[in-house]
Design a protein around this motif. Sequence first.
Motif, mmCIF file in Angstrom:
data_model
loop_
_atom_site.group_PDB
_atom_site.id
_atom_site.type_symbol
_atom_site.label_atom_id
_atom_site.label_comp_id
_atom_site.label_asym_id
_atom_site.label_seq_id
_atom_site.Cartn_x
_atom_site.Cartn_y
_atom_site.Cartn_z
ATOM 1 N N GLY A 60 1.839 -1.046 -2.802
ATOM 2 C CA GLY A 60 0.583 -0.978 -2.073
ATOM 3 C C GLY A 60 0.524 0.187 -1.107
ATOM 4 O O GLY A 60 1.291 1.147 -1.202
ATOM 5 N N GLU A 61 -0.384 0.074 -0.151
ATOM 6 C CA GLU A 61 -0.597 1.151 0.804
ATOM 7 C C GLU A 61 0.481 1.132 1.885
ATOM 8 O O GLU A 61 1.195 0.143 2.048
ATOM 9 N N SER A 63 2.901 0.777 4.976
ATOM 10 C CA SER A 63 3.073 -0.106 6.129
ATOM 11 C C SER A 63 4.211 0.447 6.969
ATOM 12 O O SER A 63 4.976 1.313 6.526
ATOM 13 N N THR A 89 -0.964 7.168 -0.006
ATOM 14 C CA THR A 89 0.222 6.475 0.489
ATOM 15 C C THR A 89 1.387 7.435 0.650
ATOM 16 O O THR A 89 2.021 7.509 1.711
ATOM 17 N N GLU A 141 -0.579 0.408 7.750
ATOM 18 C CA GLU A 141 -0.724 -0.973 8.195
ATOM 19 C C GLU A 141 0.460 -1.282 9.107
ATOM 20 O O GLU A 141 1.613 -1.249 8.673
ATOM 21 N N LYS A 143 2.124 -4.082 10.577
ATOM 22 C CA LYS A 143 2.072 -5.519 10.331
ATOM 23 C C LYS A 143 2.160 -6.322 11.623
ATOM 24 O O LYS A 143 1.587 -7.404 11.732
ATOM 25 N N LYS A 148 -4.793 -1.809 10.500
ATOM 26 C CA LYS A 148 -4.345 -0.445 10.230
ATOM 27 C C LYS A 148 -4.539 0.401 11.478
ATOM 28 O O LYS A 148 -5.454 0.173 12.272
ATOM 29 N N GLY A 261 -6.254 -4.133 6.100
ATOM 30 C CA GLY A 261 -4.999 -4.582 6.687
ATOM 31 C C GLY A 261 -4.700 -6.039 6.401
ATOM 32 O O GLY A 261 -3.561 -6.402 6.081
ATOM 33 N N TYR A 263 -6.228 -8.131 3.975
ATOM 34 C CA TYR A 263 -6.287 -8.559 2.575
ATOM 35 C C TYR A 263 -5.807 -7.491 1.598
ATOM 36 O O TYR A 263 -5.990 -7.633 0.390
ATOM 37 N N HIS A 264 -5.189 -6.441 2.124
ATOM 38 C CA HIS A 264 -4.553 -5.410 1.292
ATOM 39 C C HIS A 264 -5.517 -4.805 0.276
ATOM 40 O O HIS A 264 -5.149 -4.522 -0.861
#
Length: 371
Positions: A60-61, A63, A89, A141, A143, A148, A261, A263-264
């Motif tokens: 994914g993007e 983090s 990314t 992101e 976390k 984000k 951020g 729900y991705h």
Amino acid sequence: MELFKLKTNIHSFDSFREFAEEFNISSEDVVLTNRFLYEPFMKELNLDANFIMQEDFGQGEPSDEMMNAILKEAKKREFNRIIAVGGGTVLDIAKLLVLKDLDNVVDAFEKKIDLIKDKDLIAIPTTCGTGSEVTNISIAELKSKGTKMGLAVEQLFPDDAILIPEFLKGLPYKFYVYSSIDALIHAIESYVSPKSNPYSKLYSKKAIETIFDVYLNIIEKGEDYRFERLEDILIASNYAGIAFGNTGVGAVHALSYPLGGKYHVPHGEANYQFFTEVFKEYNRKNPNGSIKEINELLSNILNVDEEKVYDRVEEVLGKLLSKNELRTYGMAEEEIELFTDSVLESQQRLLANNYVELSREEIKGIYGRLY
């Protein structure tokens, strides 16, 4: 007063092989990329470089967890240049790898340490939306923050941007559309930013014209038409990056970040959900400023009356890919309030670039109408 800057040298090559030969890739380079790009474009070159595959450290993007893992891996090597080959990314991660004595990227995003660049950065985009190859912005992101965040400092500018259209050939249609819509939004948000100027508007306007020309031809001739215009769409994305790198982007991006951020949702897809609704709100509040110039431009491109221009934009984009209600991503109704507060608390860097100021109730109303 500074109007315009372009700190990155821009190069174009027909293939990665040509680039590798021109730039003398060696053991003093770290190449951050993806395996699906390495296998067809780089493997056979047998380059004496340090390759790091982004997907080995997370999906994914970007983090903070993914970035820190890659940062730790990169520190095992001796190198002078970071070569980033990938989408947003990869490029956003690579920008943090140039910073001296960085151990936790959260410290950089929160500016808790002195940011000193001690590596060169070469950025090669393989999508047609990020524009990151010519901007000083990295987005991740965080976390621990549940949203984000963006970091925009001079030290993150790539030294060289490399445009290689052949990388777009393997981009699936869905990702091509979301990526290029992101570029379109960069250009349009840049155009109406309070920081826009005649120089940035030149790049915005050309990006908008090119992207819609490609879109209208795809609608008429089919999805495969995109392969005839790979260089055009890549350059349009680059133009949009140059524009918003000078002016910033605003509420479309700001409102998309909590959705992305939590729900991705991929960056371009998330931006698409908010694009026209934000601009309809801008237009309601002040139709006579720079947004009038955008309305006239879109009216001419799309052959529609100015008062119907955003409905027509929605129609055109909808023929490429449909827009979704926010609830389809898992968003709960009570999160309308939560997302609104998150935007106001953590996205002031972007909200400062709004065409007009949006109140809490207006931001909440946009979420509500799209929910």
